[in-house]
Motif scaffolding. Sequence first.
Motif, PDB file in Angstrom:
ATOM      1  N   LEU A 143       0.837  -1.198   0.000  1.00 28.61           N
ATOM      2  CA  LEU A 143       0.000   0.000   0.000  1.00 28.61           C
ATOM      3  C   LEU A 143       0.873   1.250   0.000  1.00 28.61           C
ATOM      4  O   LEU A 143       1.930   1.288   0.617  1.00 28.61           O
ATOM      5  N   ARG A 144       0.427   2.253  -0.686  1.00 26.59           N
ATOM      6  CA  ARG A 144       1.130   3.536  -0.744  1.00 26.59           C
ATOM      7  C   ARG A 144       0.196   4.609  -0.203  1.00 26.59           C
ATOM      8  O   ARG A 144      -0.587   5.218  -0.943  1.00 26.59           O
ATOM      9  N   LEU A 145       0.264   4.837   1.096  1.00 22.85           N
ATOM     10  CA  LEU A 145      -0.683   5.716   1.760  1.00 22.85           C
ATOM     11  C   LEU A 145      -0.114   7.083   2.109  1.00 22.85           C
ATOM     12  O   LEU A 145      -0.854   7.974   2.518  1.00 22.85           O
ATOM     13  N   SER A 185      -7.767  10.950   2.463  1.00 21.70           N
ATOM     14  CA  SER A 185      -8.377   9.882   3.259  1.00 21.70           C
ATOM     15  C   SER A 185      -9.147   8.884   2.408  1.00 21.70           C
ATOM     16  O   SER A 185      -9.064   7.666   2.619  1.00 21.70           O
ATOM     17  N   LYS A 186      -9.899   9.372   1.442  1.00 17.25           N
ATOM     18  CA  LYS A 186     -10.717   8.472   0.636  1.00 17.25           C
ATOM     19  C   LYS A 186      -9.857   7.624  -0.294  1.00 17.25           C
ATOM     20  O   LYS A 186     -10.185   6.463  -0.559  1.00 17.25           O
ATOM     21  N   LYS A 246     -16.700  -0.371   6.143  1.00 19.29           N
ATOM     22  CA  LYS A 246     -16.684  -0.003   7.557  1.00 19.29           C
ATOM     23  C   LYS A 246     -15.291  -0.162   8.152  1.00 19.29           C
ATOM     24  O   LYS A 246     -14.783   0.745   8.825  1.00 19.29           O
ATOM     25  N   THR A 247     -14.656  -1.305   7.901  1.00 22.48           N
ATOM     26  CA  THR A 247     -13.314  -1.542   8.439  1.00 22.48           C
ATOM     27  C   THR A 247     -12.313  -0.545   7.875  1.00 22.48           C
ATOM     28  O   THR A 247     -11.499   0.023   8.616  1.00 22.48           O
ATOM     29  N   ALA A 248     -12.356  -0.330   6.561  1.00 30.83           N
ATOM     30  CA  ALA A 248     -11.426   0.617   5.935  1.00 30.83           C
ATOM     31  C   ALA A 248     -11.635   2.030   6.479  1.00 30.83           C
ATOM     32  O   ALA A 248     -10.668   2.757   6.736  1.00 30.83           O
ATOM     33  N   SER A 249     -12.881   2.412   6.681  1.00 30.54           N
ATOM     34  CA  SER A 249     -13.169   3.743   7.216  1.00 30.54           C
ATOM     35  C   SER A 249     -12.698   3.866   8.652  1.00 30.54           C
ATOM     36  O   SER A 249     -12.196   4.915   9.076  1.00 30.54           O
ATOM     37  N   TRP A 250     -12.852   2.809   9.409  1.00 30.67           N
ATOM     38  CA  TRP A 250     -12.412   2.759  10.806  1.00 30.67           C
ATOM     39  C   TRP A 250     -10.905   3.002  10.886  1.00 30.67           C
ATOM     40  O   TRP A 250     -10.429   3.833  11.673  1.00 30.67           O
ATOM     41  N   LEU A 264      -9.454  -1.110   0.834  1.00 28.31           N
ATOM     42  CA  LEU A 264     -10.545  -1.963   0.368  1.00 28.31           C
ATOM     43  C   LEU A 264     -10.060  -3.113  -0.513  1.00 28.31           C
ATOM     44  O   LEU A 264     -10.787  -4.083  -0.740  1.00 28.31           O
ATOM     45  N   LEU A 265      -8.829  -3.027  -0.990  1.00 28.12           N
ATOM     46  CA  LEU A 265      -8.263  -4.088  -1.814  1.00 28.12           C
ATOM     47  C   LEU A 265      -7.810  -5.281  -0.983  1.00 28.12           C
ATOM     48  O   LEU A 265      -7.543  -6.358  -1.532  1.00 28.12           O
ATOM     49  N   LEU A 266      -7.711  -5.101   0.326  1.00 32.11           N
ATOM     50  CA  LEU A 266      -7.266  -6.184   1.202  1.00 32.11           C
ATOM     51  C   LEU A 266      -8.421  -7.150   1.475  1.00 32.11           C
ATOM     52  O   LEU A 266      -9.555  -6.724   1.688  1.00 32.11           O
ATOM     53  N   PRO A 267      -8.163  -8.456   1.492  1.00 40.75           N
ATOM     54  CA  PRO A 267      -9.221  -9.439   1.788  1.00 40.75           C
ATOM     55  C   PRO A 267      -9.838  -9.185   3.161  1.00 40.75           C
ATOM     56  O   PRO A 267      -9.138  -8.914   4.136  1.00 40.75           O
ATOM     57  N   GLY A 268     -11.154  -9.255   3.219  1.00 38.17           N
ATOM     58  CA  GLY A 268     -11.854  -9.096   4.486  1.00 38.17           C
ATOM     59  C   GLY A 268     -12.078  -7.670   4.917  1.00 38.17           C
ATOM     60  O   GLY A 268     -12.676  -7.424   5.972  1.00 38.17           O
TER      61      GLY A 268
END
Length: 260
Positions: free
Chosen positions: A145-147, A152-153, A168-172, A160-164
């Motif tokens: 990942l290149r963050l 933020s979005k 909600k989790t990504a936003s958290w 969101l590309l990560l399994p699972g």
Amino acid sequence: MMRKVALPIGETCAERLMPSADEDLMPGVKWGDPWVVFTPAYWLSQAWMLQLEEMGSSSYRARQGLVEELVFCLLGGFGITAELATAAFEACEQTGVIERRETDPDVWTQILLQPLDIGGRKVRYRYPNQKAKFLAAAMQRISDLRLEGVDSKSARDQLLLLPGVGYKTASWVVRNVFDSDEVAILDIHLIRAGLLCGLFNDKDRVEKDYLSMEARFLRFSSALGLRPAALDCLIWDGMREAGDLPLQLLSVQHPGSLAA
């Protein structure tokens, strides 16, 4: 029409102005009265009493750093209480799997299969095999990942590309790591609160309507003059502390809702 509301704020009793109950906060959402639970006026009065409108940087981060936050958020989710997620995270942390970014799902599974101590009780973690696969895959791919330097979005889109990892989790993770007010964590408590005050309706489903529901919550926060992150935490705490009352009200007001 504005009205005066007397509230205990800090060590004094202060008067604040608030629109009347039948005025619109935003289309489809009335202000309501501050003494009626779960109305917009109620949440704003609670925020004023806690002085949340003065809230600056994050005070809600569960852990420090992207990897720790991602693990903690993946360990939470549907059917898993905050207490259970915390106990599971601490068990993983103690074994070093987070620090070394363990990529073997069997190692995660063995940890999550062990009984966890919650207030002196031994509790089993839910979905250990499934979560172990997600955690191992996330640890394997997180370095890709290149963050740095992204908004933020855009960071959420990468997560969101990560399994699972869903919205909600990504936003958290993004809310906590980036101290972001551009995303919202639509968990069951916030959804129920939104239904009770008219922000959401029975046809809304986070599986297909997450972004539109998020946009409504962000407008709701702006209309109240509060940071979304601060309001999110306030609602989460308030709905949990209310026990069965939200469900009882939903069963009357929204009997067909999946959140009831």
